[in-house]
Scaffold this motif. Structure first.
Motif, PDB file in Angstrom:
ATOM      1  N   GLY A 243       0.766  -1.230   0.000  1.00  0.00           N
ATOM      2  CA  GLY A 243       0.000   0.000   0.000  1.00  0.00           C
ATOM      3  C   GLY A 243       0.798   1.281   0.000  1.00  0.00           C
ATOM      4  O   GLY A 243       0.224   2.355   0.069  1.00  0.00           O
ATOM      5  N   ARG A 244       2.123   1.186  -0.065  1.00  0.00           N
ATOM      6  CA  ARG A 244       2.924   2.409  -0.041  1.00  0.00           C
ATOM      7  C   ARG A 244       3.131   2.970  -1.432  1.00  0.00           C
ATOM      8  O   ARG A 244       2.917   4.131  -1.683  1.00  0.00           O
ATOM      9  CB  ARG A 244       4.306   2.107   0.566  1.00  0.00           C
ATOM     10  CG  ARG A 244       4.322   2.191   2.049  1.00  0.00           C
ATOM     11  CD  ARG A 244       5.009   3.441   2.531  1.00  0.00           C
ATOM     12  NE  ARG A 244       4.529   3.759   3.874  1.00  0.00           N
ATOM     13  CZ  ARG A 244       5.287   3.822   4.934  1.00  0.00           C
ATOM     14  NH1 ARG A 244       6.572   3.637   4.831  1.00  0.00           N
ATOM     15  NH2 ARG A 244       4.780   4.114   6.095  1.00  0.00           N
ATOM     16  N   PHE A 245       3.596   2.105  -2.322  1.00  0.00           N
ATOM     17  CA  PHE A 245       3.961   2.573  -3.653  1.00  0.00           C
ATOM     18  C   PHE A 245       2.829   2.319  -4.625  1.00  0.00           C
ATOM     19  O   PHE A 245       2.120   1.313  -4.512  1.00  0.00           O
ATOM     20  CB  PHE A 245       5.212   1.842  -4.130  1.00  0.00           C
ATOM     21  CG  PHE A 245       6.438   2.210  -3.364  1.00  0.00           C
ATOM     22  CD1 PHE A 245       7.120   3.371  -3.639  1.00  0.00           C
ATOM     23  CD2 PHE A 245       6.886   1.401  -2.338  1.00  0.00           C
ATOM     24  CE1 PHE A 245       8.240   3.721  -2.909  1.00  0.00           C
ATOM     25  CE2 PHE A 245       7.999   1.744  -1.612  1.00  0.00           C
ATOM     26  CZ  PHE A 245       8.683   2.907  -1.901  1.00  0.00           C
ATOM     27  N   PRO A 246       2.640   3.203  -5.594  1.00  0.00           N
ATOM     28  CA  PRO A 246       1.609   2.974  -6.597  1.00  0.00           C
ATOM     29  C   PRO A 246       2.005   1.790  -7.465  1.00  0.00           C
ATOM     30  O   PRO A 246       3.185   1.625  -7.782  1.00  0.00           O
ATOM     31  CB  PRO A 246       1.602   4.274  -7.395  1.00  0.00           C
ATOM     32  CG  PRO A 246       2.950   4.852  -7.198  1.00  0.00           C
ATOM     33  CD  PRO A 246       3.387   4.434  -5.827  1.00  0.00           C
TER      34      PRO A 246
ATOM     35  N   GLU B  32      15.148  16.981 -10.261  1.00  0.00           N
ATOM     36  CA  GLU B  32      13.723  17.150  -9.953  1.00  0.00           C
ATOM     37  C   GLU B  32      13.124  15.790  -9.632  1.00  0.00           C
ATOM     38  O   GLU B  32      13.443  14.800 -10.282  1.00  0.00           O
ATOM     39  CB  GLU B  32      12.982  17.754 -11.146  1.00  0.00           C
ATOM     40  CG  GLU B  32      12.958  19.251 -11.143  1.00  0.00           C
ATOM     41  CD  GLU B  32      13.973  19.838 -12.084  1.00  0.00           C
ATOM     42  OE1 GLU B  32      14.334  19.135 -13.032  1.00  0.00           O
ATOM     43  OE2 GLU B  32      14.412  20.973 -11.872  1.00  0.00           O
ATOM     44  N   VAL B  33      12.276  15.769  -8.640  1.00  0.00           N
ATOM     45  CA  VAL B  33      11.590  14.522  -8.314  1.00  0.00           C
ATOM     46  C   VAL B  33      10.085  14.781  -8.330  1.00  0.00           C
ATOM     47  O   VAL B  33       9.629  15.906  -8.227  1.00  0.00           O
ATOM     48  CB  VAL B  33      12.000  13.980  -6.931  1.00  0.00           C
ATOM     49  CG1 VAL B  33      13.443  13.625  -6.920  1.00  0.00           C
ATOM     50  CG2 VAL B  33      11.671  14.965  -5.852  1.00  0.00           C
ATOM     51  N   LEU B  34       9.346  13.686  -8.491  1.00  0.00           N
ATOM     52  CA  LEU B  34       7.901  13.758  -8.593  1.00  0.00           C
ATOM     53  C   LEU B  34       7.309  13.126  -7.347  1.00  0.00           C
ATOM     54  O   LEU B  34       7.679  12.021  -6.977  1.00  0.00           O
ATOM     55  CB  LEU B  34       7.480  12.959  -9.812  1.00  0.00           C
ATOM     56  CG  LEU B  34       6.484  13.565 -10.755  1.00  0.00           C
ATOM     57  CD1 LEU B  34       7.064  14.845 -11.310  1.00  0.00           C
ATOM     58  CD2 LEU B  34       6.232  12.600 -11.884  1.00  0.00           C
ATOM     59  N   LEU B  35       6.406  13.852  -6.698  1.00  0.00           N
ATOM     60  CA  LEU B  35       5.731  13.285  -5.529  1.00  0.00           C
ATOM     61  C   LEU B  35       4.324  12.895  -5.941  1.00  0.00           C
ATOM     62  O   LEU B  35       3.650  13.651  -6.633  1.00  0.00           O
ATOM     63  CB  LEU B  35       5.675  14.328  -4.423  1.00  0.00           C
ATOM     64  CG  LEU B  35       7.046  14.634  -3.840  1.00  0.00           C
ATOM     65  CD1 LEU B  35       7.101  16.040  -3.341  1.00  0.00           C
ATOM     66  CD2 LEU B  35       7.344  13.669  -2.732  1.00  0.00           C
ATOM     67  N   VAL B  36       3.900  11.719  -5.534  1.00  0.00           N
ATOM     68  CA  VAL B  36       2.608  11.211  -5.973  1.00  0.00           C
ATOM     69  C   VAL B  36       1.691  11.052  -4.783  1.00  0.00           C
ATOM     70  O   VAL B  36       2.097  10.578  -3.733  1.00  0.00           O
ATOM     71  CB  VAL B  36       2.785   9.845  -6.663  1.00  0.00           C
ATOM     72  CG1 VAL B  36       1.524   9.474  -7.383  1.00  0.00           C
ATOM     73  CG2 VAL B  36       3.941   9.884  -7.607  1.00  0.00           C
TER      74      VAL B  36
END
Lengths: 278, 162
Positions: free
Chosen positions: A203-206, A241-245
């Motif tokens: 349940g943590r990562f998509p 750059e990083v992407l937060l989901v």
């Protein structure tokens, strides 16, 4: 007090302290960010035009691929609806954060980013870059947050081999370009070049995002498990750059009912057949 | 000492801030394992020179900030820095009169103790053993001690920090 921290009672203290040290981090980050600002504002018109043209072509290509993806997604949903499967593809809200160029402990793979709880980040939030999953947030302060990369020796991520659907766990090794897959049985079908995608268990990562690529498989008939190593897809040491989901707006735990919530035992099933393979 | 007891405290704070900046300044990959413990070195200096002002409490606070900067377990550096501060204050009269090379050895011992304590806490919470280069920073720090000592002494004299 050290023990206390393991139960996460001191998170608020850490958040307060992170505000106290933020000026230091900002100061250290300053030369890098001003350098970048100068580079951007002093670049010539021709450079900008070239870059613009390049980006335009890239966007065209990506848009074309996206059309195909949308068609595939729709088809996938239709087929899943036929099977009465409770799978959900939601649009996930995203946010782009920048790395602060500060060094952390050299024996931990952690990075500092310039967004914090003021931007509604939360602990355990997955972090991606354009190539794959990078890690998850472990401490969140008001202005900055600390993320642990998937290669940290104390990190593990549930993954799935894209070709066969075999589920397993990928452990960090402490070297920036290696992940270990210690729970793969000797008779499992793993090949060099297999893509590992996140399975979404836990349940943590998509689910469904690329994590790593298998680079070596060593099958010793004497051992129960084969030695498999993988190389992370994300540019762990190069992205700025990083992407937060965020989880999709309808937050039903899509993957949770499928298996009991212990992904550590999910490695024991052998090939679930080729039904999930494309 | 009675009249000008607390003088120049801002410079002590600034020296700690500078040490923390040096701790998180990005270095090339090859140099990263060599980075000395700037904060510990600064703490040792002030404990030796001003044991009545800088001791366990300051070490604890500096350690907490260092924990936050490094992303380590909260209290890990705080514990070991407090311990080192205690030892330094305890031994300051002896260490002060040592010749420089002997001071270097003592500082190396303190820095190694710091590494050892953090390693111990790390292994208690189940982190794996780091590579042997983990033991390099105390050596580098010890070798840098004469420079730091000179620098901070001149700072102390110029701004008459007591």
């Amino acid at each position: 007090m050290t023990i206390d921290h393991r139960q996460h009672h001191l998170n608020s203290v850490r958040a307060a302290l992170s505000v106290a040290v933020y000026p230091l981090q900002w100061l250290v980050n300053l030369p890098g960010s001003t350098g970048q600002w100068f580079r951007e504002s002093l670049s010539t018109r021709r450079d900008l035009q070239e870059e613009n043209a390049g980006l335009r072509t890239q966007q065209l290509v990506l848009n074309t691929q996206l059309q195909k993806l949308e068609a595939l997604e729709a088809e996938n949903m239709r087929l899943r609806a036929l099977l009465d499967s409770s799978f959900q593809v939601g649009k996930r809200p995203m946010l782009i954060a920048e790395l602060l160029s500060v060094d952390m402990d050299p024996y931990r793979h952690q990075i500092e980013i310039n967004k914090g709880s003021l931007d509604r980040l939360y602990e355990g939030q997955p972090l991606l870059d354009s190539q794959g999953i990078m890690g998850q947030l472990i401490h969140v302060g008001p202005f900055s947050a600390t993320a642990m990369l998937i290669t940290d020796p104390s990190h593990a991520i549930p993954v799935q081999i894209n070709r066969t659907g075999l589920r397993t766990i990928a452990l960090g090794t402490g070297s920036i370009d290696r992940l270990d897959l210690p729970h793969i049985p000797t008779n499992a079908d793993v090949r060099v070049g297999d893509l590992l995608v996140s399975s979404g268990l836990g349940g943590r990562f998509p689910p469904g995002y690329p994590v790593a690529e298998v680079v070596s498989v060593e099958q010793d008939p004497g051992n129960t498990f084969s030695t498999v190593e993988a190389r992370p897809r994300a540019n762990l040491d190069r992205s700025r750059e990083v992407l937060l989901v965020w989880p999709p707006a309808i937050t039903t735990p899509a993957s949770a009912p499928a298996t009991p919530s212990s992904p550590a035992t999910a490695d024991s099933d052998n090939k679930p057949g080729g039904d999930t393979a494309p | 000492m009675n009249l000008t007891r607390h003088h120049g405290g801002i410079f002590i704070v600034l020296s700690f801030a500078a040490a923390m900046l040096l701790t998180i300044v990005p270095l090339p990959d090859g140099l990263r394992p060599l980075r000395p413990d700037w904060v510990t070195l600064t703490l040792i200096f002030w404990c030796l020179v001003l044991p009545y002002r800088i001791s366990v409490g300051s070490g604890f606070v500096a350690g907490l900030l260092l924990d936050t900067l490094n992303g380590t377990l909260l209290g890990e550096h705080a514990l070991s820095l407090s311990l080192i501060a205690y030892l330094c204050v305890r031994l300051h009269q002896r260490i002060r009169v040592y010749p420089m090379w002997q001071q270097v050895l003592m500082v190396m011992v303190f820095l190694t103790l710091h590494q050892l304590l953090t390693l111990w806490i790390d292994s208690v919470i189940g982190r794996p053993m780091p590579s042997p280069s983990y033991w390099l920073p105390p050596l580098v720090g010890g070798l840098l001690w004469p420079v730091i000592y000179q620098l901070l002494t001149s700072l102390r004299i110029n701004f008459s920090i007591q």
